[in-house]
Design a protein around this motif. Structure first.
Motif, PDB file in Angstrom:
ATOM      1  N   LEU A 106       2.355   1.921  -3.449  1.00 44.96           N
ATOM      2  CA  LEU A 106       1.338   2.437  -4.367  1.00 44.96           C
ATOM      3  C   LEU A 106       1.009   3.894  -4.057  1.00 44.96           C
ATOM      4  CD1 LEU A 106      -1.155  -0.570  -4.646  1.00 44.96           C
ATOM      5  CD2 LEU A 106       0.368   0.295  -6.435  1.00 44.96           C
ATOM      6  N   LYS A 108      -5.521  -1.074  -1.447  1.00 39.66           N
ATOM      7  CA  LYS A 108      -4.912  -0.959  -2.768  1.00 39.66           C
ATOM      8  C   LYS A 108      -5.948  -0.590  -3.824  1.00 39.66           C
ATOM      9  CE  LYS A 108      -1.237  -4.358  -1.873  1.00 39.66           C
ATOM     10  NZ  LYS A 108      -0.553  -5.564  -2.408  1.00 39.66           N
ATOM     11  N   LYS A 123       0.833  -1.200   0.000  1.00 41.01           N
ATOM     12  CA  LYS A 123       0.000   0.000   0.000  1.00 41.01           C
ATOM     13  C   LYS A 123       0.871   1.256   0.000  1.00 41.01           C
ATOM     14  CE  LYS A 123      -3.038   2.673   3.044  1.00 41.01           C
ATOM     15  NZ  LYS A 123      -3.699   2.712   4.372  1.00 41.01           N
TER      16      LYS A 123
END
Length: 248
Positions: free
Chosen positions: A100, A219, A97
């Motif tokens: 990203l 995500k 996470k």
């Protein structure tokens, strides 16, 4: 982003005895979670667009935008965001996470550098008017995608083919320099990304039931924000060709 099937909610059969308050409580919890999930996506998206806008204005005001308007730097700032989008899309399951998130904010910054050049072509007032027009259209289309009972999943293949067609037509027009083709691409671009806004919103809503309560949900929120960000920015840029007033 990977596709997940939208599980259908089981319907209570005729003549069955409902559990006191159970179904209502479950539905209320689901709806509250869905609203929080969608709000997280919109917050990420809006923050990314805000960051892009700030970077674009600061870069234009500093004069650095001229260095991104031509030459090697133009290609670097133009292609780098695309590379990040592909990396995030294909590496979603592999990346954490935090990774990203960092890639998303980096993408927003690079887009700001790239979009700073529009201030060299169009007036600030016309850019602002187009931005707010896009924001209004996006809000309406996303609300439609969220609330409609119509299944928009069939739009997906058609809209993606449309995006590919836009890219091919745009590349061809680099050599043809046809004004008529440019206007046609711009008109179709607005329609296609308007459709994608509604389609992506409904898709994200449907995905929630598959990812809620799992590590994948965080995500999906980031990738959903990226998808809606791209819908917004592309619709804005195509509209700008119609609504933008060029500098003297």
């Amino acid at each position: 982003m990977a596709d997940w099937n939208d599980p259908r909610q089981a319907q209570q059969g005729f003549g069955s005895v409902p559990r006191a308050g159970g179904d209502v409580a479950s539905r209320t919890t689901f709806d509250a979670g869905l609203r929080k999930y969608m709000l997280s996506i919109y917050n990420y998206m809006a923050s990314g667009i805000l960051l892009t806008g700030i970077i674009a204005m600061l870069t234009a005001n500093s004069g650095l935008a001229y260095s991104f308007a031509s030459g090697p730097m133009m290609w670097i700032v133009a292609l780098s965001p695309l590379a990040i989008v592909f990396a995030m899309s294909f590496g979603m399951n592999k990346f954490s996470k935090g990774t990203l998130q960092a890639m998303y904010w980096g993408f927003a910054v690079l887009m700001g550098l790239s979009l700073s050049t529009i201030f060299l072509v169009y007036t600030g007032a016309s850019i602002a008017v187009t931005f707010f027009a896009t924001a209004g259209a996006f809000a309406g289309l996303s609300l439609f995608g969220y609330t409609t009972q119509k299944d928009l999943s069939g739009w997906g293949s058609f809209l993606i083919m449309g995006v590919v067609g836009l890219i091919i037509a745009s590349v061809i027009n680099i050599f043809l320099q046809s004004e008529a083709l440019m206007w046609a691409v711009s008109f179709l671009g607005v329609l296609i990304f308007a459709g994608l806004t509604a389609y992506d919103t409904q898709k994200l809503k449907n995905i929630y039931s598959s990812v809620r309560g799992t590590p994948m949900m965080d995500k999906v929120v980031i990738m959903g924000a990226l998808n809606l960000y791209l819908d917004f920015i592309n619709m804005f840029l195509f509209l700008l060709r119609f609504m933008g007033a060029t500098r003297e």
